[in-house]
Design a protein around this motif. Structure first.
Motif, PDB file in Angstrom:
ATOM      1  N   ASP A 278     -30.354  -3.261  -4.294  1.00 25.50           N
ATOM      2  CA  ASP A 278     -28.883  -2.879  -4.198  1.00 25.50           C
ATOM      3  C   ASP A 278     -28.703  -1.469  -4.511  1.00 25.50           C
ATOM      4  O   ASP A 278     -29.100  -0.750  -5.169  1.00 25.50           O
TER       5      ASP A 278
ATOM      6  N   ARG B 105     -24.138  -2.447  -1.719  1.00 19.10           N
ATOM      7  CA  ARG B 105     -24.733  -3.030  -0.416  1.00 19.10           C
ATOM      8  C   ARG B 105     -26.177  -3.307  -0.645  1.00 19.10           C
ATOM      9  O   ARG B 105     -26.822  -2.608  -1.334  1.00 19.10           O
TER      10      ARG B 105
ATOM     11  N   THR C  45     -29.491  -1.069   6.090  1.00 17.56           N
ATOM     12  CA  THR C  45     -28.606  -1.878   5.325  1.00 17.56           C
ATOM     13  C   THR C  45     -28.836  -3.142   5.949  1.00 17.56           C
ATOM     14  O   THR C  45     -29.074  -3.460   6.956  1.00 17.56           O
TER      15      THR C  45
END
Length: 160
Positions: free
Chosen positions: A61, A104, A125
């Motif tokens: 993350d 994200r 991502t």
């Protein structure tokens, strides 16, 4: 021509063909193995010093601390955070995906430099909508179970 001369030519062609096949096979294996990249999460990468000198693909993350993006310069610096608390400083150089932001999940690819900063040249991502379930009303988020077409709707009466 004599049969001895023909056998000599055939032998030379056979040896040349085998040498060529061996070279092509070696180049194929060398190309494949140099392209192999391990996929590990941040915690496993931080804990395993053997991987620090290798080109590696790491998942985690994006932390909010030390998060800086300069899209015009194609540069991002951030902390990649694992589920068990491991973190990794990252310097990324390249095109920055639109969905890239703190919080994200991302996959980066590169290697750790001598200063302990992961120098990444690939940044991907994870698209949350790709991993969500769907029902007839649209995406199902946050771990909700998707309703099957035959399942009763919440609040609907069921017949015994």
């Amino acid at each position: 021509r004599s049969t001895g001369a023909m056998m000599n030519i055939r032998l030379k062609l056979l040896i040349g063909g085998l040498a060529l096949a061996a070279c092509v096979g070696y180049l194929a294996v060398a190309g494949i193995t140099s392209g192999w990249v391990y996929f590990v999460d941040v915690d496993a990468f931080v804990a395993n010093a053997d991987r620090h000198g290798q080109r590696t693909r790491v998942h985690g993350d994006v932390g909010a601390d030390k998060f800086e993006v300069r899209r015009a310069d194609l540069v991002a610096t951030f902390q990649l955070v694992g589920k068990s608390g491991g973190s990794l400083p990252v310097a990324y150089h390249g095109p920055i995906p639109d969905m890239f932001d703190a919080g994200r999940q991302v996959v980066i690819e590169g290697a750790l430099d001598d200063a302990g900063v992961f120098q990444a040249d690939v940044l991907m991502t994870k698209c949350a909508s790709k991993y969500e379930g769907h029902d007839e009303n649209g995406p199902v988020r946050d771990g909700q179970a998707a309703l099957s077409a035959n399942a009763p709707k919440p609040g609907a009466e069921t017949k015994p």
